[in-house]
Design an enzyme around this catalytic site. Structure first.
Site: not given
Ligand code: NAD
Length: 462
Positions: A33, A35, A38, A40, A51, A180, A266, A441
């Site tokens: 690793e 970083r 640990l 990631g 969170k 995100i 995002a 309940h």
């Molecule tokens: P995501 O794939 O969930 O969402 C990305 C969004 O961006 C989509 O709705 C897409 O249509 C949109 N998009 C793409 N290009 C665009 C553009 N040019 N203009 C406007 N909109 C556009 O991706 P994310 O939110 O970046 O998350 C990344 C990964 O991380 C995902 O796989 C997610 O499941 C994971 N993640 C999970 C959690 C959790 O489980 N709570 C939390 C954070 C991230």
């Protein structure tokens, strides 16, 4: 030069869990690793810090909106951003040092640095070459970015930069209404930012059950998030510390601009495999850059395996963890296995959203006859007492056999409630099995039981 049974590359949830299980099963294990800590992406710049901020700002929201109604009087708390950041950093520290403790406990060697695989069976870190019977690539993912939108992690940020902004932006534009965008959008909206989310598609959270997604959007809009859907962001520029975005409205083709103090990109993540030397080794990648593996997580090169965000499937910490355990068991001669049909997905907003199994849209497309059991949290006594009556539980069951096919929850503690349905699905349960299970309940979980009852003769409190 030191020899191991297993070298895992990457100490995120996939890698560290794989290492711990392999060590428990008697293998001599090292983890590489680079970083300083640990855990990631998840522990350092992802799930855990976000969170902490969600919890802090949810508490602020409760103080502002519900305390007075419960007779808790006094001025609402203000926001001390540096202290909130310090709290978040402390949470990260507790978790990352916890993994270091687990490594010691399980006699796992942490090789500090960035790994390269010069040949099968060899892992090079700086000038040292370590040898291993098995190599597991668990290097995770990185933000995918967007052409024409140059990230500087100050004005235009990824989730990493958003977690360490030096001040709370007055105006925050978010590109992408995925997990995100909505989690961090909630954080900053509760901290007072004016949040606008631009989404390419015509709905938020692609792939989610459409009824849940619609309700989710309505609830988030009430919380102050503005959505511009069908907006394809084309580019961004920064001048005097402010960003200007250009986007096209897909329906009309109209070009629009908007400006903001901060832009959060995002738009998804991509596998992070740079520097490993996979090309030279001839490891097969998919067109999306994912490492191609078979059902046992083996790549096309003997002795090299891969798990987590670096391979196909949902980019979720718990999916990576389960693959890590399964692979460690396989390498130890056991029969590790992951059931991809019961992996839950959770969005940690307020209310939370949690899903498992198939959506109504997927069942319709497949021509699968199903029934729906739905129950609103407004009918749940505990939720009403806790100002948490928004949302519902929806269970989808096979029309003929009553077997549970999927569940979708928007509401309080949805991310915890979903698991009794995951367990039920693992056991091939019918909705009636849940409905006939006594639920304490007053708990939120009664809403799950009521939704199961609604698949049969009907919910009691609806
Ligand atoms: P995501 O794939 O969930 O969402 C990305 C969004 O961006 C989509 O709705 C897409 O249509 C949109 N998009 C793409 N290009 C665009 C553009 N040019 N203009 C406007 N909109 C556009 O991706 P994310 O939110 O970046 O998350 C990344 C990964 O991380 C995902 O796989 C997610 O499941 C994971 N993640 C999970 C959690 C959790 O489980 N709570 C939390 C954070 C991230």
């Amino acid at each position: 030069m030191s020899a191991y049974d297993l070298i895992v590359i990457g100490a995120g949830p996939g890698g560290y869990v794989c290492a711990i299980r392999a060590a428990q099963l008697g293998l001599k294990v090292a983890v590489v690793e680079g970083r300083d800590t640990l855990g990631g992406t998840c522990l350092n710049v992802g799930c855990i810090p976000s969170k902490a901020l969600l919890h802090a700002t949810h508490s602020l929201h409760a103080a502002q909106h519900t305390f007075a109604k419960m007779g808790l009087t006094g001025p609402a708390p203000g926001v001390d951003w540096p202290t909130m950041q310090a709290y978040k950093d402390d949470v990260i520290g507790q978790n990352t040092t916890g993994i270091a403790f687990l490594f010691k406990k399980n006699k796992i060697t942490w090789i500090k640095g960035w790994a390269q695989i010069p040949a099968p069976g060899q892992v090079k870190v700086a000038d040292d070459v370590h040898t291993a019977r098995h190599i597991v690539i668990a290097t995770g993912s990185e933000p995918a970015g967007l052409p024409g939108v140059p990230v500087d992690e100050t004005t235009i940020v990824t989730s990493t930069g958003a977690l360490t902004l030096t001040k709370i932006p007055a105006e925050l534009a978010i590109i992408g209404a995925g997990v995100i965008g909505l989690e961090l959008g909630s954080v900053f909206a509760r901290l007072g930012s004016r949040v606008t989310v631009l989404e390419y598609l015509d709905a938020i959270t692609p792939g989610m059950d459409a009824e849940v997604a619609r309700n989710f959007q309505r609830i988030l809009a009430k919380q102050g998030l503005t959505f511009i859907l069908g907006a394809a962001v084309q580019g961004a520029t920064v001048a005097d510390g402010r960003a200007t975005l250009t986007y096209t409205l897909r329906k009309t083709g109209a070009e629009q601009t908007m400006s903001a103090d901060t832009v959060l990109v995002a738009t998804g993540r991509r596998p992070f495999t740079a520097g490993l030397g996979l090309d030279a080794l001839g490891v097969t990648l998919s067109p999306r850059g994912q490492i191609v593996t078979d059902a046992y997580y083996a790549t096309n090169i003997q002795g090299i395996f891969a798990i987590g965000d670096a391979i196909a499937g949902p980019m979720l910490a718990h999916k990576a963890e389960d693959e890590g355990i399964a692979l460690a068991e396989i390498l130890a001669g056991q029969h590790g296995h992951v059931n991809y049909a019961t992996i839950p997905g959770v969005i940690y907003t307020s209310p939370e959203v949690a899903t498992v199994g198939q959506t109504e849209e997927q069942l319709k497309t497949a021509g699968h006859a199903y029934k729906v059991g739905r129950f609103s949290f407004m009918g749940n006594a505990r939720a009403k007492a806790n100002f948490a009556g928004e949302g519902f539980v929806k269970i989808l069951a096979d029309k003929a056999t009553d077997r549970i096919l999927g569940a979708h929850i928007i509401g309080p503690a949805a991310g915890d409630l979903i698991h009794e349905i995951c367990v039920a699905m693992e056991f091939g349960a019918a909705a009636e099995d849940l409905a006939r299970t006594c639920h304490a309940h007053p708990t939120y979980s009664e809403a799950v039981r009521e939704a199961a009852l609604a698949c049969g003769d009907g919910a009691i409190h609806a």
